[in-house]
Scaffold this motif. Structure first.
Motif, PDB file in Angstrom:
ATOM      1  N   HIS A 223      -8.174  -0.527  -7.629  1.00 52.20           N
ATOM      2  CA  HIS A 223      -6.922  -0.458  -8.380  1.00 52.20           C
ATOM      3  C   HIS A 223      -6.421   0.984  -8.458  1.00 52.20           C
TER       4      HIS A 223
ATOM      5  N   ARG B 275      -5.219  -0.242 -15.351  1.00 51.03           N
ATOM      6  CA  ARG B 275      -6.072  -1.379 -14.979  1.00 51.03           C
ATOM      7  C   ARG B 275      -7.378  -0.884 -14.356  1.00 51.03           C
TER       8      ARG B 275
ATOM      9  N   GLU C 198       1.335  -8.064  -8.330  1.00 46.52           N
ATOM     10  CA  GLU C 198       1.928  -6.731  -8.515  1.00 46.52           C
ATOM     11  C   GLU C 198       0.911  -5.709  -8.991  1.00 46.52           C
TER      12      GLU C 198
ATOM     13  N   PRO D 252       1.618  -7.670 -17.576  1.00 42.67           N
ATOM     14  CA  PRO D 252       0.786  -6.961 -18.572  1.00 42.67           C
ATOM     15  C   PRO D 252       0.660  -7.687 -19.913  1.00 42.67           C
TER      16      PRO D 252
ATOM     17  N   THR E  87      -0.858 -11.858 -14.155  1.00 43.35           N
ATOM     18  CA  THR E  87      -0.048 -10.897 -13.402  1.00 43.35           C
ATOM     19  C   THR E  87       0.708  -9.928 -14.310  1.00 43.35           C
TER      20      THR E  87
ATOM     21  N   GLN F  35      -4.551   2.292  -5.578  1.00 42.94           N
ATOM     22  CA  GLN F  35      -3.216   1.678  -5.454  1.00 42.94           C
ATOM     23  C   GLN F  35      -2.330   2.032  -6.651  1.00 42.94           C
ATOM     24  N   ARG F  36      -2.732   3.071  -7.345  1.00 43.21           N
ATOM     25  CA  ARG F  36      -1.971   3.635  -8.468  1.00 43.21           C
ATOM     26  C   ARG F  36      -1.806   2.686  -9.644  1.00 43.21           C
ATOM     27  N   ARG F  37      -2.773   1.779  -9.810  1.00 44.42           N
ATOM     28  CA  ARG F  37      -2.809   0.961 -11.035  1.00 44.42           C
ATOM     29  C   ARG F  37      -3.811   1.645 -11.958  1.00 44.42           C
ATOM     30  N   TRP F  38      -3.348   2.751 -12.556  1.00 43.17           N
ATOM     31  CA  TRP F  38      -4.257   3.647 -13.278  1.00 43.17           C
ATOM     32  C   TRP F  38      -4.928   2.983 -14.470  1.00 43.17           C
TER      33      TRP F  38
ATOM     34  N   ILE G  12      -3.594  -7.387  -4.783  1.00 45.93           N
ATOM     35  CA  ILE G  12      -2.535  -6.389  -4.976  1.00 45.93           C
ATOM     36  C   ILE G  12      -2.158  -5.772  -3.623  1.00 45.93           C
TER      37      ILE G  12
END
Lengths: 58, 138
Positions: free
Chosen positions: B36, B44, B138, A28, A26, B39-42, B132
């Protein structure tokens, strides 16, 4: 395109470890650590298995 | 006890009403990392996109085999399921008639495994996108 056995194994380990790191943790920092650990296990496991096969053959 | 049940029901209802819980895994399956990215997990999303795409393309370039639906063999069917996990990459490859598999090359066998594993890794990333979306991660 032809890759050697070792380079194919290392490339496989590299990309698989990235996905493992991102999906299995989860935070980073944990992602990076887990990815690095997976890569080390893949690489060391490949080399160990190679030597094991060499020993079995000889 | 009834209060706990109603709380669980409320969480479930909230998840069911969240459209992202449906869109993210489907987008992530069709385009690696897209679940991802939307969902703005750029970072990743980009890393997943590069990893899955690179493994799949390297597999095809190594002349690995892309399995079809009617393989006729149990292992071929499992290979098909793995390949299908790559989503649009799989469909494009089949449409372009790539991935015939060169059995005389040792590296082609690696290529076949690269393609299957790329598909399986993409399924993992799509499931992660779902986690997520529902707030489990998160």
């Amino acid at each position: 395109m032809q890759l050697s056995h070792f380079s194919a194994a290392i490339i496989f380990a590299f990309f698989a470890s990235i996905v493992f790191g991102i999906t299995q943790r989860t935070a980073p920092r944990d992602m990076v650590l887990y990815g690095a650990k997976c890569f080390a296990f893949f690489a060391v496991g490949t080399i160990a298995a190679s030597w094991l096969m060499w020993v079995v053959k000889h | 006890m009834p209060q706990a049940k109603s709380k669980a029901d409320a969480i479930l209802t909230e998840q069911e009403l969240n459209p992202m819980a449906v869109i993210a895994p489907i987008a992530g399956w069709l385009v690696p990392g897209a679940g991802h990215l939307i969902q703005r997990r750029w970072l990743r999303g980009l890393l997943l996109l590069i990893s899955v795409f690179a493994m799949f393309v390297l597999g095809v370039l190594m002349e690995g085999k892309v399995y079809g639906l009617n393989g006729g063999d149990l292992l071929d069917m499992l290979g098909f399921v793995g390949d299908l996990g790559a989503g649009s990459l799989y469909f494009v490859t089949r449409l372009m008639d790539w991935g015939k598999g060169a059995i005389q090359l040792a590296s082609a066998d690696y290529g076949t495994k690269f393609i299957i594993v790329a598909g399986l890794l993409n399924v993992m990333s799509a499931v992660d996108a779902y986690d997520i979306a529902i707030g489990k991660k998160e």
